[in-house]
Design a protein around this motif. Structure first.
Motif, PDB file in Angstrom:
ATOM      1  N   LEU A 145      67.021  77.356  76.609  1.00 52.61           N
ATOM      2  CA  LEU A 145      67.094  76.975  75.195  1.00 52.61           C
ATOM      3  C   LEU A 145      68.537  76.627  74.837  1.00 52.61           C
ATOM      4  O   LEU A 145      69.467  77.358  75.180  1.00 52.61           O
ATOM      5  CB  LEU A 145      66.599  78.136  74.326  1.00 52.61           C
ATOM      6  N   PHE A 146      68.711  75.496  74.137  1.00 51.84           N
ATOM      7  CA  PHE A 146      70.010  75.114  73.576  1.00 51.84           C
ATOM      8  C   PHE A 146      69.898  75.239  72.053  1.00 51.84           C
ATOM      9  O   PHE A 146      69.539  74.266  71.364  1.00 51.84           O
ATOM     10  CB  PHE A 146      70.370  73.671  73.951  1.00 51.84           C
ATOM     11  N   PRO A 147      70.180  76.422  71.502  1.00 47.27           N
ATOM     12  CA  PRO A 147      69.883  76.657  70.075  1.00 47.27           C
ATOM     13  C   PRO A 147      70.802  75.967  69.080  1.00 47.27           C
ATOM     14  O   PRO A 147      70.545  76.025  67.876  1.00 47.27           O
ATOM     15  CB  PRO A 147      69.995  78.186  69.958  1.00 47.27           C
ATOM     16  N   GLU A 148      71.875  75.307  69.566  1.00 51.45           N
ATOM     17  CA  GLU A 148      72.697  74.526  68.631  1.00 51.45           C
ATOM     18  C   GLU A 148      71.915  73.320  68.116  1.00 51.45           C
ATOM     19  O   GLU A 148      72.248  72.757  67.078  1.00 51.45           O
ATOM     20  CB  GLU A 148      73.985  74.070  69.308  1.00 51.45           C
ATOM     21  N   GLY A 149      70.903  72.909  68.879  1.00 52.90           N
ATOM     22  CA  GLY A 149      70.026  71.832  68.427  1.00 52.90           C
ATOM     23  C   GLY A 149      70.491  70.439  68.785  1.00 52.90           C
ATOM     24  O   GLY A 149      69.695  69.497  68.767  1.00 52.90           O
ATOM     25  N   GLU A 150      71.759  70.281  69.117  1.00 56.37           N
ATOM     26  CA  GLU A 150      72.299  68.981  69.501  1.00 56.37           C
ATOM     27  C   GLU A 150      73.583  69.196  70.287  1.00 56.37           C
ATOM     28  O   GLU A 150      74.163  70.283  70.274  1.00 56.37           O
ATOM     29  CB  GLU A 150      72.568  68.120  68.264  1.00 56.37           C
ATOM     30  N   CYS A 151      74.033  68.154  70.960  1.00 51.98           N
ATOM     31  CA  CYS A 151      75.252  68.250  71.772  1.00 51.98           C
ATOM     32  C   CYS A 151      76.489  68.349  70.873  1.00 51.98           C
ATOM     33  O   CYS A 151      76.568  67.688  69.841  1.00 51.98           O
ATOM     34  CB  CYS A 151      75.384  67.046  72.692  1.00 51.98           C
ATOM     35  N   SER A 152      77.455  69.152  71.304  1.00 47.90           N
ATOM     36  CA  SER A 152      78.698  69.290  70.531  1.00 47.90           C
ATOM     37  C   SER A 152      79.776  68.307  70.989  1.00 47.90           C
ATOM     38  O   SER A 152      80.754  68.069  70.297  1.00 47.90           O
ATOM     39  CB  SER A 152      79.235  70.721  70.644  1.00 47.90           C
ATOM     40  N   TYR A 153      79.625  67.751  72.211  1.00 45.36           N
ATOM     41  CA  TYR A 153      80.551  66.764  72.772  1.00 45.36           C
ATOM     42  C   TYR A 153      81.997  67.276  72.772  1.00 45.36           C
ATOM     43  O   TYR A 153      82.280  68.287  73.384  1.00 45.36           O
ATOM     44  CB  TYR A 153      80.423  65.432  72.036  1.00 45.36           C
ATOM     45  N   HIS A 154      82.906  66.594  72.063  1.00 42.84           N
ATOM     46  CA  HIS A 154      84.326  66.978  72.129  1.00 42.84           C
ATOM     47  C   HIS A 154      84.626  68.239  71.316  1.00 42.84           C
ATOM     48  O   HIS A 154      85.689  68.841  71.484  1.00 42.84           O
ATOM     49  CB  HIS A 154      85.213  65.832  71.631  1.00 42.84           C
ATOM     50  N   ASP A 155      83.732  68.603  70.447  1.00 43.53           N
ATOM     51  CA  ASP A 155      83.930  69.804  69.626  1.00 43.53           C
ATOM     52  C   ASP A 155      83.558  71.036  70.453  1.00 43.53           C
ATOM     53  O   ASP A 155      82.386  71.261  70.743  1.00 43.53           O
ATOM     54  CB  ASP A 155      83.050  69.717  68.365  1.00 43.53           C
ATOM     55  N   THR A 156      84.554  71.832  70.829  1.00 46.80           N
ATOM     56  CA  THR A 156      84.287  73.009  71.677  1.00 46.80           C
ATOM     57  C   THR A 156      83.826  74.214  70.857  1.00 46.80           C
ATOM     58  O   THR A 156      83.471  75.245  71.433  1.00 46.80           O
ATOM     59  CB  THR A 156      85.540  73.394  72.479  1.00 46.80           C
ATOM     60  N   HIS A 157      83.824  74.075  69.537  1.00 45.61           N
ATOM     61  CA  HIS A 157      83.320  75.154  68.681  1.00 45.61           C
ATOM     62  C   HIS A 157      81.810  75.260  68.829  1.00 45.61           C
ATOM     63  O   HIS A 157      81.088  74.258  68.771  1.00 45.61           O
ATOM     64  CB  HIS A 157      83.673  74.867  67.223  1.00 45.61           C
ATOM     65  N   ILE A 182      83.156  72.692  80.333  1.00 45.53           N
ATOM     66  CA  ILE A 182      83.402  71.388  80.956  1.00 45.53           C
ATOM     67  C   ILE A 182      84.868  71.028  80.746  1.00 45.53           C
ATOM     68  O   ILE A 182      85.362  71.061  79.617  1.00 45.53           O
ATOM     69  CB  ILE A 182      82.483  70.312  80.348  1.00 45.53           C
ATOM     70  N   ASP A 183      85.566  70.704  81.848  1.00 44.72           N
ATOM     71  CA  ASP A 183      86.992  70.396  81.756  1.00 44.72           C
ATOM     72  C   ASP A 183      87.276  69.314  80.732  1.00 44.72           C
ATOM     73  O   ASP A 183      88.128  69.465  79.862  1.00 44.72           O
ATOM     74  CB  ASP A 183      87.515  69.948  83.130  1.00 44.72           C
ATOM     75  N   SER A 184      86.571  68.202  80.837  1.00 49.06           N
ATOM     76  CA  SER A 184      86.796  67.110  79.878  1.00 49.06           C
ATOM     77  C   SER A 184      85.595  66.189  79.823  1.00 49.06           C
ATOM     78  O   SER A 184      84.810  66.111  80.771  1.00 49.06           O
ATOM     79  CB  SER A 184      88.045  66.304  80.252  1.00 49.06           C
ATOM     80  N   LEU A 185      85.451  65.525  78.688  1.00 54.49           N
ATOM     81  CA  LEU A 185      84.397  64.533  78.487  1.00 54.49           C
ATOM     82  C   LEU A 185      85.055  63.211  78.123  1.00 54.49           C
ATOM     83  O   LEU A 185      85.976  63.172  77.314  1.00 54.49           O
ATOM     84  CB  LEU A 185      83.458  64.964  77.351  1.00 54.49           C
ATOM     85  N   ARG A 186      84.566  62.153  78.735  1.00 51.97           N
ATOM     86  CA  ARG A 186      85.132  60.832  78.452  1.00 51.97           C
ATOM     87  C   ARG A 186      84.104  59.961  77.737  1.00 51.97           C
ATOM     88  O   ARG A 186      82.956  59.872  78.155  1.00 51.97           O
ATOM     89  CB  ARG A 186      85.584  60.158  79.742  1.00 51.97           C
ATOM     90  N   ASN A 187      84.551  59.333  76.649  1.00 47.83           N
ATOM     91  CA  ASN A 187      83.684  58.412  75.907  1.00 47.83           C
ATOM     92  C   ASN A 187      83.551  57.082  76.637  1.00 47.83           C
ATOM     93  O   ASN A 187      84.555  56.483  77.006  1.00 47.83           O
ATOM     94  CB  ASN A 187      84.275  58.115  74.522  1.00 47.83           C
ATOM     95  N   ILE A 188      82.296  56.669  76.842  1.00 40.04           N
ATOM     96  CA  ILE A 188      82.043  55.307  77.317  1.00 40.04           C
ATOM     97  C   ILE A 188      80.975  54.756  76.383  1.00 40.04           C
ATOM     98  O   ILE A 188      79.785  55.004  76.554  1.00 40.04           O
ATOM     99  CB  ILE A 188      81.573  55.291  78.786  1.00 40.04           C
TER     100      ILE A 188
END
Length: 238
Positions: A145-157, A182-188
């Motif tokens: 279960l991922f209870p945040e409901g959506e991806c946080s992406y660059h927001d580590t909070h 995750i060390d880092s995420l890159r936008n494409i």
């Protein structure tokens, strides 16, 4: 130039994933354990192709002989790939119902017993149907279960948890808190591609009865689970 290289990397990963899913499609059957191993094999290939260093900390906290609900933060789509590649116990996922719109992906989701969740519905019968599906999945297997409901992406909070996935849990249900770093995420474009190392921190499992022996409310379960994952996040930085 760097943007072009990243775009090529994304295309290569995407086509590798699609190729592996189509190639293994005929081998899916009614055996969830068998299908899980196929998914695990595909995901390990994707991790290797992406040159991601994947490490699991304290895997012994995951029960071997008891069913569990694994609860994790959610950075990006690849979280599912990382968990499937690293877990030894077969799991299914609570996933957004929109994912069932894609025929090949739908086959894979159904093959490991995933539960479709309408994240935006306020209709009580749909909510009850999702709860029943989760209880059925947990009675015969393990669920993520991922209870945040959506991806946080660059927001580590770590966002506030939605309580829907915690409704109807028995007081003896094993819950495994997990923090994905995750060390880092890159936008494409609108896609996010992980880079570097990925660490999966597994906390000690617990049951609602251990939170409150008399009667544990959904609010208490949600709050306690989030606290455990926040603690793992803090520990991962030390």
């Amino acid at each position: 130039m760097k943007k072009i290289r990243n775009g090529i990397r994304l295309i290569r990963l995407f086509f590798r994933l699609v190729f592996e899913m189509i190639r293994n499609y005929p081998f899916l059957n009614q055996d969830i354990e068998h299908n899980f191993l196929i998914c695990k094999k595909i995901c390990k290939k994707i991790v290797k192709s992406a040159k991601i260093g994947l490490q699991v900390h304290n895997p012994g906290n995951i029960p071997k002989d008891e069913r569990f609900l694994l609860v994790s933060n959610h950075r990006c789509f690849f979280d599912v790939v990382f968990l499937l590649a690293s877990l030894d116990e077969a799991v299914s996922f609570v996933a957004a119902k929109e994912l069932w719109h894609y025929p090949v992906l739908r086959k894979y989701l159904d093959s490991i017993g995933c539960v479709a969740l309408d994240r935006y519905s306020r209709e009580m019968w749909k909510i009850k149907e999702s709860i029943r599906s989760m209880k059925t999945a947990l009675s015969g297997g393990n669920l993520v279960l991922f209870p945040e409901g959506e991806c946080s992406y660059h927001d580590t909070h770590i966002k506030k948890f939605k309580k829907g996935g915690f409704l109807g849990l028995s007081k003896e249900q094993n819950i495994v808190p997990v923090f994905l770093k995750i060390d880092s995420l890159r936008n494409i474009g609108r896609w996010m591609i992980p880079e570097g190392d990925v660490s999966i921190f597994v906390g000690p499992n617990f049951t609602p009865a251990e939170i409150n022996q008399e009667r544990c409310s959904v609010k208490e379960i949600v709050s306690y689970t989030r606290e455990q994952i926040l603690y793992l996040q803090e520990m991962s930085s030390s």
